[in-house]
Enzyme design. Structure first.
Site, PDB file in Angstrom:
ATOM      1  CE  LYS A  30      44.513  11.252   3.267  1.00 55.27           C
ATOM      2  NZ  LYS A  30      44.098  11.153   5.294  1.00 55.27           N
ATOM      3  CE1 TYR A  53      37.680  11.358   4.628  1.00 53.56           C
ATOM      4  CE2 TYR A  53      37.839  14.136   3.589  1.00 53.56           C
ATOM      5  CZ  TYR A  53      37.480  12.851   5.019  1.00 53.56           C
ATOM      6  OH  TYR A  53      38.633  13.302   6.152  1.00 53.56           O
ATOM      7  CG  ASP A  90      40.056  13.719  -4.379  1.00 55.22           C
ATOM      8  OD1 ASP A  90      41.095  13.375  -4.337  1.00 55.22           O
ATOM      9  OD2 ASP A  90      39.798  13.744  -3.525  1.00 55.22           O
ATOM     10  NE  ARG A 137      47.419  35.546   3.997  1.00 56.63           N
ATOM     11  CZ  ARG A 137      47.108  37.071   3.302  1.00 56.63           C
ATOM     12  NH1 ARG A 137      46.992  37.141   1.973  1.00 56.63           N
ATOM     13  NH2 ARG A 137      46.690  38.030   4.329  1.00 56.63           N
TER      14      ARG A 137
HETATM   15  O1  P1T Z   1      42.522  15.552   4.499  1.00 55.11           O
HETATM   16  P1  P1T Z   1      42.518  16.338   3.686  1.00 55.11           P
HETATM   17  O2  P1T Z   1      44.375  15.817   3.628  1.00 55.11           O
HETATM   18  O3  P1T Z   1      42.261  17.692   4.431  1.00 55.11           O
HETATM   19  O4  P1T Z   1      42.202  15.512   2.560  1.00 55.11           O
HETATM   20  C1  P1T Z   1      40.662  15.294   2.639  1.00 55.11           C
HETATM   21  C2  P1T Z   1      40.394  14.062   1.082  1.00 55.11           C
HETATM   22  C3  P1T Z   1      40.968  14.702  -0.475  1.00 55.11           C
HETATM   23  N1  P1T Z   1      40.145  13.467  -0.805  1.00 55.11           N
HETATM   24  C4  P1T Z   1      40.116  12.348  -0.831  1.00 55.11           C
HETATM   25  C5  P1T Z   1      39.762  10.826  -1.592  1.00 55.11           C
HETATM   26  C6  P1T Z   1      40.978  11.785   0.874  1.00 55.11           C
HETATM   27  O5  P1T Z   1      40.622  10.514   0.979  1.00 55.11           O
HETATM   28  C7  P1T Z   1      40.914  12.778   1.494  1.00 55.11           C
HETATM   29  C8  P1T Z   1      41.175  12.428   3.006  1.00 55.11           C
HETATM   30  N2  P1T Z   1      40.594  10.936   3.085  1.00 55.11           N
HETATM   31  C9  P1T Z   1      40.989  10.818   4.394  1.00 55.11           C
HETATM   32  C10 P1T Z   1      40.922  11.101   5.982  1.00 55.11           C
HETATM   33  C11 P1T Z   1      40.482   9.343   4.322  1.00 55.11           C
HETATM   34  O6  P1T Z   1      41.028   8.393   5.290  1.00 55.11           O
HETATM   35  O7  P1T Z   1      39.669   8.426   4.197  1.00 55.11           O
END
Ligand code: P1T
Length: 384
Positions: free
Chosen positions: A201, A103, A176, A51
């Site tokens: 992503k 998001y 972000d 962890r």
């Molecule tokens: O899904 P996660 O890995 O927890 O990420 C969150 C997140 C944070 N910032 C941005 C700009 C994002 O697009 C996302 C997650 N977005 C999607 C799942 C989507 O389809 O827009």
């Protein structure tokens, strides 16, 4: 390997990756272990429990830090965990100013989770409004997403940083950088304090991992944020860390192709009679095109557009696409399409969505690396 003097493509392949000292394996092993043997209590080789740290994760963290030009990176179990860890660094009574178009999950975390712990968030259109009109003496964090999700607004990072620097106390500026990836945008070089990624992503790029990362400079911040992450958990497993590390090796090639394809598709959509409006930072018609040109090395692979018609028109179109898959998420090699109001941004209250312009006819596409003619044909047949 020291990669400071290399160009991005080389850093993406080599940073954090050393041949395994015991075998010479060129690829970082997946250290599937929860714990590490100590010859005497308290003596270890830098790892005591996974962890706290794991060698596969360390390799990934070194790689992402190098790509963002950061001293430190902490890999997370998801992008949302990264956001959560940063919120945990605040105290009850603190205030956050966030870009309004973020998001849905980020907005949900601020509005429905951290608000219950005494941290209030004000949402502001920082593409068109001034930060100074929203800050308070308690403002401790400025949350920027650029390009924004889903409306692809561009926020002038340097401008926000300059305004934040005038404040006392000086709030942390977080960017972000998920949509641009470090290939197209490096916020720390523009003065931001922290970069956040959903590595789910573009960094991973193959739609087979959920992960996140935060990057920043300074020992003090490293100790504070690592302490929080280690205390609450939220770490990626070694196999997920390894997959993202592997994905990053082709980041430059993928981003280049995502952008080439997206530019062509945006041009095509902008001329189409059944489309009301296309939002793509690379189009001259984009309201912040000049800022995007200045602060980004390219415009990315995400396009948002409004269809002429209503919800049924949008549904009909989304049911007709074949090569584009109707699914949440983005940034993978395959092209995705989605309806933000019903899918990724459903957790935002309807009146807030309406105010933002996330309407029933809004469609978001993540342009993949397939042949662009095939992608264009698919959209054209679905538009009818
Ligand atoms: O899904 P996660 O890995 O927890 O990420 C969150 C997140 C944070 N910032 C941005 C700009 C994002 O697009 C996302 C997650 N977005 C999607 C799942 C989507 O389809 O827009």
């Amino acid at each position: 390997m020291e990669t400071q003097n290399f160009k991005f493509e080389t850093v993406a392949v080599h940073a954090g990756v050393e041949p395994d000292p015991s075998t010479g394996a060129i690829m970082t092993p997946i250290f599937a272990t929860s714990t590490y043997v100590q010859p005497t209590p308290g003596q270890h080789k830098g790892y005591d429990y996974s962890r706290t740290a794991n060698p596969t994760r360390t390799a990934l963290e070194t790689s992402i830090a190098a790509l963002e030009g950061a001293q430190h990176c902490l890999a997370m179990s998801s992008g949302c965990t990264g956001t959560d860890v940063l919120c945990h660094s605040l105290n009850a009574g603190d205030h956050v100013v966030s870009v309004d178009d973020v998001y849905g999950g980020t907005s949900r975390l601020f509005r429905t989770v951290w608000s219950r712990h005494g941290i209030e968030t004000t949402f502001a259109d920082l593409a068109n409004q001034d930060l100074k009109d929203f800050v308070r003496p308690q403002t401790k964090m400025i949350w920027i997403e650029t390009p924004t999700n889903p409306l692809l607004k561009i926020i002038d990072i340097e401008r926000v940083v300059a305004q934040a620097k005038k404040l006392n106390p000086r709030p942390l500026v977080v960017v972000d950088n998920t949509f641009a990836s470090p290939y197209f945008q490096r916020p720390l070089e523009l003065g931001a304090d922290v970069v956040l990624h959903s590595t789910t992503k573009y960094l991973n790029g193959h739609s087979d991992v959920v992960g996140g990362a935060i990057c920043f400079n300074g020992k003090e911040l490293k100790e504070k944020l690592h302490h929080i992450q280690n205390s609450i958990g939220g770490v990626p497993g070694p196999f997920d860390a390894w997959l993202v590390l592997r994905g990053i090796k082709t980041l430059a090639l993928r981003m280049k192709r995502h952008e080439e394809n997206a530019k062509e598709i945006a041009d095509m959509l902008e001329k189409h009679p059944k489309i009301e409006r296309v939002l793509y930072p690379g189009l001259k018609s984009h309201p912040q095109h000049e800022i995007a040109k200045r602060q980004m090395g390219g415009f990315g692979g995400m396009i948002t557009f409004f269809l002429k018609g209503n919800l049924e028109t949008a549904r009909g179109f989304l049911e007709k696409v074949k090569l584009f898959s109707l699914a949440e998420s983005l940034g993978g090699v395959e092209s995705l399409i989605e309806h933000p109001a019903i899918m990724t941004h459903a957790s935002i209250p309807a009146e807030m969505r309406a105010k933002l312009g996330i309407s029933d006819t809004l469609i978001r596409i993540s342009v993949g690396i397939e042949n662009v003619e095939d992608l264009k044909k698919d959209l054209l047949q679905a538009l009818g």
